[in-house]
Design a protein around this motif. Sequence first.
Motif, PDB file in Angstrom:
ATOM      1  N   LEU A  62       2.234  35.965   1.024  1.00  0.00           N
ATOM      2  CA  LEU A  62       2.383  34.603   0.484  1.00  0.00           C
ATOM      3  C   LEU A  62       3.011  33.691   1.534  1.00  0.00           C
ATOM      4  O   LEU A  62       2.581  32.543   1.708  1.00  0.00           O
ATOM      5  CB  LEU A  62       3.232  34.634  -0.792  1.00  0.00           C
ATOM      6  CG  LEU A  62       2.665  35.484  -1.932  1.00  0.00           C
ATOM      7  CD1 LEU A  62       3.620  35.485  -3.124  1.00  0.00           C
ATOM      8  CD2 LEU A  62       1.280  35.001  -2.351  1.00  0.00           C
ATOM      9  N   TYR A  77      10.382  32.469  -4.148  1.00  0.00           N
ATOM     10  CA  TYR A  77       9.521  33.317  -4.976  1.00  0.00           C
ATOM     11  C   TYR A  77       9.949  33.124  -6.425  1.00  0.00           C
ATOM     12  O   TYR A  77      11.059  33.490  -6.804  1.00  0.00           O
ATOM     13  CB  TYR A  77       9.622  34.772  -4.529  1.00  0.00           C
ATOM     14  CG  TYR A  77       9.133  34.950  -3.104  1.00  0.00           C
ATOM     15  CD1 TYR A  77       7.779  35.070  -2.821  1.00  0.00           C
ATOM     16  CD2 TYR A  77      10.028  34.935  -2.027  1.00  0.00           C
ATOM     17  CE1 TYR A  77       7.314  35.183  -1.515  1.00  0.00           C
ATOM     18  CE2 TYR A  77       9.570  35.055  -0.719  1.00  0.00           C
ATOM     19  CZ  TYR A  77       8.217  35.174  -0.478  1.00  0.00           C
ATOM     20  OH  TYR A  77       7.766  35.287   0.811  1.00  0.00           O
ATOM     21  N   THR A  95       3.662  37.788  -8.328  1.00  0.00           N
ATOM     22  CA  THR A  95       2.307  37.241  -8.210  1.00  0.00           C
ATOM     23  C   THR A  95       1.296  38.366  -8.418  1.00  0.00           C
ATOM     24  O   THR A  95       1.198  39.268  -7.584  1.00  0.00           O
ATOM     25  CB  THR A  95       2.118  36.637  -6.800  1.00  0.00           C
ATOM     26  OG1 THR A  95       3.083  35.612  -6.594  1.00  0.00           O
ATOM     27  CG2 THR A  95       0.715  36.067  -6.637  1.00  0.00           C
ATOM     28  N   LEU A 101      -5.938  33.648  -5.455  1.00  0.00           N
ATOM     29  CA  LEU A 101      -4.784  32.752  -5.450  1.00  0.00           C
ATOM     30  C   LEU A 101      -5.245  31.358  -5.035  1.00  0.00           C
ATOM     31  O   LEU A 101      -6.167  31.210  -4.242  1.00  0.00           O
ATOM     32  CB  LEU A 101      -3.733  33.242  -4.452  1.00  0.00           C
ATOM     33  CG  LEU A 101      -3.240  34.670  -4.652  1.00  0.00           C
ATOM     34  CD1 LEU A 101      -2.268  35.041  -3.537  1.00  0.00           C
ATOM     35  CD2 LEU A 101      -2.590  34.834  -6.023  1.00  0.00           C
ATOM     36  N   LEU A 126      -3.642  27.880  -3.404  1.00  0.00           N
ATOM     37  CA  LEU A 126      -2.499  27.167  -2.805  1.00  0.00           C
ATOM     38  C   LEU A 126      -2.825  25.689  -2.828  1.00  0.00           C
ATOM     39  O   LEU A 126      -3.917  25.282  -2.407  1.00  0.00           O
ATOM     40  CB  LEU A 126      -2.263  27.609  -1.366  1.00  0.00           C
ATOM     41  CG  LEU A 126      -1.634  28.989  -1.164  1.00  0.00           C
ATOM     42  CD1 LEU A 126      -2.673  30.091  -1.246  1.00  0.00           C
ATOM     43  CD2 LEU A 126      -0.894  29.067   0.166  1.00  0.00           C
ATOM     44  N   VAL A 151       1.905  28.099  -4.763  1.00  0.00           N
ATOM     45  CA  VAL A 151       0.919  29.168  -4.950  1.00  0.00           C
ATOM     46  C   VAL A 151       0.722  29.389  -6.447  1.00  0.00           C
ATOM     47  O   VAL A 151       1.705  29.560  -7.179  1.00  0.00           O
ATOM     48  CB  VAL A 151       1.401  30.492  -4.308  1.00  0.00           C
ATOM     49  CG1 VAL A 151       0.363  31.599  -4.524  1.00  0.00           C
ATOM     50  CG2 VAL A 151       1.693  30.301  -2.830  1.00  0.00           C
TER      51      VAL A 151
END
Lengths: 154, 154
Positions: free
Chosen positions: A61, A102, A106, A112, A114, A132
């Motif tokens: 991430l 965080y 996830t 995902l 972004l 995210v």
Amino acid sequence: MSEKAFQDHYPENVSHCYGCGRLNPEGLQIKTFWDGEESVTRYRPRDCHTAIPGYVYGGLLASLIDCHGTGTAAAAGYRAEGREMGSEPSLRFVTASLHVDYLKPTPIDGELELRGRVKAIEGRRVTVETTVYAGGVATARGQVVAVPMPKSFL
Amino acid sequence: MSEKAFQDHYPENVSHCYGCGRLNPEGLQIKTFWDGEESVTRYRPRDCHTAIPGYVYGGLLASLIDCHGTGTAAAAGYRAEGREMGSEPSLRFVTASLHVDYLKPTPIDGELELRGRVKAIEGRRVTVETTVYAGGVATARGQVVAVPMPKSFL
């Protein structure tokens, strides 16, 4: 969204980045596009990108947020100058600092998304904030401070 | 330095992390040890871990700092309780936030050394500050705020 991703406009000699270089066959090869005022990257984690089983590794991430941020900074730089991305002189950004919060685990079993926004352009420094999303849920939020790559690299 | 790395004490079911899991064959499999009050990880980047040619990708440095931080937090947690690492109940940390300042380009052609220190233990939160050295030169500095993994994962 435009046809070519931000990263597809990068000069060939600086297109080997593990996160976003189209010439790095082992890398993540992320692709970022404008969606109005926001920049968007979609990426499906590989099975190996696990943290604890079922969830995405935070380092991935961070990597996605990093290259999404430098790509958005470059695209914003061209836009601020009223130039087409890829026109000369080349603009390519590197990361001065990266911060990631965080928010929750996830899930690894899906794509995902972004979504980034330029928060500030101060002289040569561009700050990009990125969230995210996994299945529409915000799971991490990051900030990249990007600065232009030294011209000696371009 | 002790014989077994911090990560070699992690319970098997939480040893698949891309950055530090000994059971992730595609991952980085970092190994961290105490050296007095400092924790040390040595890692040699792969050729693919490039940013611009000749230098290390910032996302890799963020990943190393991340897992070095959570590993150091776990080891510090056991030490604070006067217990051998790996003894029950298991302690394993996840990242709440990660910050990295990139001080200068990191050459890719050698082993990197990460040296970390516990900056604070506040309740369950452990803050670890880590510096990345390439050939003895500090090229990046990061901070991880780590929190214990929920017991449901252990």
